[in-house]
Design a protein around this motif. Structure first.
Motif, PDB file in Angstrom:
ATOM      1  N   LYS A  43      45.734  27.735 -11.279  1.00 25.74           N
ATOM      2  CA  LYS A  43      47.093  28.475 -11.530  1.00 25.74           C
ATOM      3  C   LYS A  43      46.916  30.121 -11.106  1.00 25.74           C
ATOM      4  O   LYS A  43      48.118  30.572 -10.663  1.00 25.74           O
ATOM      5  CB  LYS A  43      47.539  28.140 -12.906  1.00 25.74           C
ATOM      6  N   ARG A  44      46.270  30.721 -11.400  1.00 22.88           N
ATOM      7  CA  ARG A  44      46.095  32.098 -11.489  1.00 22.88           C
ATOM      8  C   ARG A  44      45.529  32.776 -10.010  1.00 22.88           C
ATOM      9  O   ARG A  44      46.116  33.583  -9.701  1.00 22.88           O
ATOM     10  CB  ARG A  44      45.020  32.757 -12.544  1.00 22.88           C
ATOM     11  N   PHE A  45      44.557  31.991  -9.533  1.00 26.97           N
ATOM     12  CA  PHE A  45      43.981  32.603  -8.526  1.00 26.97           C
ATOM     13  C   PHE A  45      44.426  31.934  -7.004  1.00 26.97           C
ATOM     14  O   PHE A  45      44.141  32.315  -5.980  1.00 26.97           O
ATOM     15  CB  PHE A  45      42.427  32.589  -8.352  1.00 26.97           C
ATOM     16  N   VAL A  46      44.649  30.672  -6.994  1.00 25.67           N
ATOM     17  CA  VAL A  46      44.722  29.784  -5.795  1.00 25.67           C
ATOM     18  C   VAL A  46      46.156  30.068  -5.368  1.00 25.67           C
ATOM     19  O   VAL A  46      47.126  29.328  -6.029  1.00 25.67           O
ATOM     20  CB  VAL A  46      44.259  28.345  -5.930  1.00 25.67           C
ATOM     21  N   ALA A  47      46.275  30.346  -4.091  1.00 25.14           N
ATOM     22  CA  ALA A  47      47.892  30.383  -3.506  1.00 25.14           C
ATOM     23  C   ALA A  47      48.201  29.324  -3.023  1.00 25.14           C
ATOM     24  O   ALA A  47      47.101  28.316  -2.421  1.00 25.14           O
ATOM     25  CB  ALA A  47      47.522  31.489  -2.360  1.00 25.14           C
ATOM     26  N   PRO A  48      49.242  28.736  -2.800  1.00 27.23           N
ATOM     27  CA  PRO A  48      49.960  27.481  -2.392  1.00 27.23           C
ATOM     28  C   PRO A  48      49.288  27.286  -0.860  1.00 27.23           C
ATOM     29  O   PRO A  48      49.292  28.024  -0.035  1.00 27.23           O
ATOM     30  CB  PRO A  48      51.319  27.615  -2.283  1.00 27.23           C
ATOM     31  N   CYS A  49      48.747  25.973  -0.611  1.00 29.80           N
ATOM     32  CA  CYS A  49      48.221  25.854   0.878  1.00 29.80           C
ATOM     33  C   CYS A  49      48.188  24.175   0.773  1.00 29.80           C
ATOM     34  O   CYS A  49      48.484  23.537  -0.325  1.00 29.80           O
ATOM     35  CB  CYS A  49      46.932  26.103   1.235  1.00 29.80           C
ATOM     36  N   ASP A  50      47.953  23.769   1.990  1.00 29.76           N
ATOM     37  CA  ASP A  50      47.999  22.374   2.174  1.00 29.76           C
ATOM     38  C   ASP A  50      47.005  21.517   1.298  1.00 29.76           C
ATOM     39  O   ASP A  50      45.962  21.887   1.265  1.00 29.76           O
ATOM     40  CB  ASP A  50      47.785  22.036   3.579  1.00 29.76           C
ATOM     41  N   VAL A  51      47.568  20.601   0.422  1.00 35.05           N
ATOM     42  CA  VAL A  51      46.693  19.856  -0.440  1.00 35.05           C
ATOM     43  C   VAL A  51      45.525  19.148   0.114  1.00 35.05           C
ATOM     44  O   VAL A  51      44.407  19.245  -0.390  1.00 35.05           O
ATOM     45  CB  VAL A  51      47.380  18.681  -1.562  1.00 35.05           C
ATOM     46  N   ARG A  52      45.525  18.809   1.468  1.00 33.28           N
ATOM     47  CA  ARG A  52      44.628  18.045   2.015  1.00 33.28           C
ATOM     48  C   ARG A  52      43.443  18.864   2.462  1.00 33.28           C
ATOM     49  O   ARG A  52      42.160  18.669   2.228  1.00 33.28           O
ATOM     50  CB  ARG A  52      44.981  17.260   3.355  1.00 33.28           C
ATOM     51  N   SER A  53      43.547  20.211   2.677  1.00 29.28           N
ATOM     52  CA  SER A  53      42.519  21.028   3.253  1.00 29.28           C
ATOM     53  C   SER A  53      42.116  21.703   1.829  1.00 29.28           C
ATOM     54  O   SER A  53      40.803  21.723   1.678  1.00 29.28           O
ATOM     55  CB  SER A  53      42.872  22.119   4.210  1.00 29.28           C
TER      56      SER A  53
END
Length: 283
Positions: free
Chosen positions: A163-173
């Motif tokens: 929640k703190r560090f991961v930026a939104p990106c495609d869930v599959r990759s």
């Protein structure tokens, strides 16, 4: 999405019941991670899914994979293999919403009084649901309790970290990177297990469900829920897993559902509703 996540995640202990007698934990999980990656990679290529562009995001996703896959699943499966019953292990891991709320509160996060009340009711309901399973071959010792507590801290840290560090990106990759990191950590541990994998129809079914439903479905839904929701609200859904597991065990194995199970499930559901309910907006 939350309802589907709870339903899928609740099958984890059912899968363990089917597959655990035929494979040691780390070997089972290593095969599960590898097969999941093998399913995701062609999908990513055919759909031309974008990978994270920065090395930092690759690193952050790898860290969450180690905590939320290798640490959490490895700890739970090893604890069950070491003799801890599903009821007690579900209760220990089910403390995640409280642990998350305590961390958020200590770091300046806002947890409303209504949400604290919901967390408390959910915990009481959770204890009622799993209370009948205490003493049924689920004796705790320092080893399996340490493994279960380690799994609890692992998924809590992984959730907060994502929640703190991961930026939104495609869930599959994102899921593929997480699984790859989990596989790298788990694979060396198989050499500590002397038991071999015995392929049976039960193990094959458990493996197929673990890959297609739990990893590709459940883990992907958890990733999306964390990205889109508040940490306390998302983790409170974990309270609903043991009651849902009890219902599935009743349907599949004819395990009895007692009055305490019904009361506990109702309390848990009401407690979660208090946590996830949006606060009223002032004029």
């Amino acid at each position: 999405m939350p309802a589907l996540f709870v339903l899928i995640w609740s099958t984890g202990f059912i899968v363990a019941r089917y597959g655990m007698p035929y494979a040691p934990p780390m070997k089972f999980l290593s095969i599960r991670y590898a097969l999941s990656i093998a399913c995701l990679l062609p999908w990513i290529v055919l759909a031309r899914v974008a990978w994270p562009r920065s090395r930092a995001q690759w690193l952050h996703l790898a860290v969450t994979g180690v905590f939320m896959h290798a640490g959490y699943l490895g700890g739970v499966w090893a604890a069950v293999k070491a003799g801890m019953g599903s009821g007690l292990s579900a209760l220990v891991v089910g403390l995640q919403p409280v642990l998350t709320a305590l961390w958020l509160s200590s770091t300046g996060g806002k947890i409303a009084a209504r949400q604290w009340a919901g967390l408390g009711l959910g915990l009481i309901g959770l204890v009622l649901v799993v209370s009948r399973k205490f003493g049924q071959g689920g004796e705790a010792d320092w080893l399996n309790m340490s493994l279960a507590v380690g799994a609890l801290f692992s998924i809590t840290i992984g959730t907060l970290y994502q929640k703190r560090f991961v930026a939104p990106c495609d869930v599959r990759s994102a899921n593929t990177i997480q699984l790859g990191a989990a596989l790298l950590v788990t694979l060396p541990l198989i050499f500590l297990e002397s038991e071999s994998v015995r392929w049976t129809a039960e193990l094959a079914g458990a493996m197929a469900w673990s890959v297609l439903a739990l990893t590709l479905g459940g883990s992907s839904l958890l990733y999306l829920l964390i990205q889109r929701g508040a940490a306390a609200s998302v983790t409170s859904l974990m309270y609903l897993v043991p009651p849902s597991t009890a219902l599935l065990a009743w349907l599949l194995f004819a395990e009895p559902i007692t009055a305490l199970t019904i009361v506990g499930t109702a309390l848990t559901a009401f407690g979660v509703s208090l946590v996830v309910r949006p606060a009223r907006q002032s004029a």
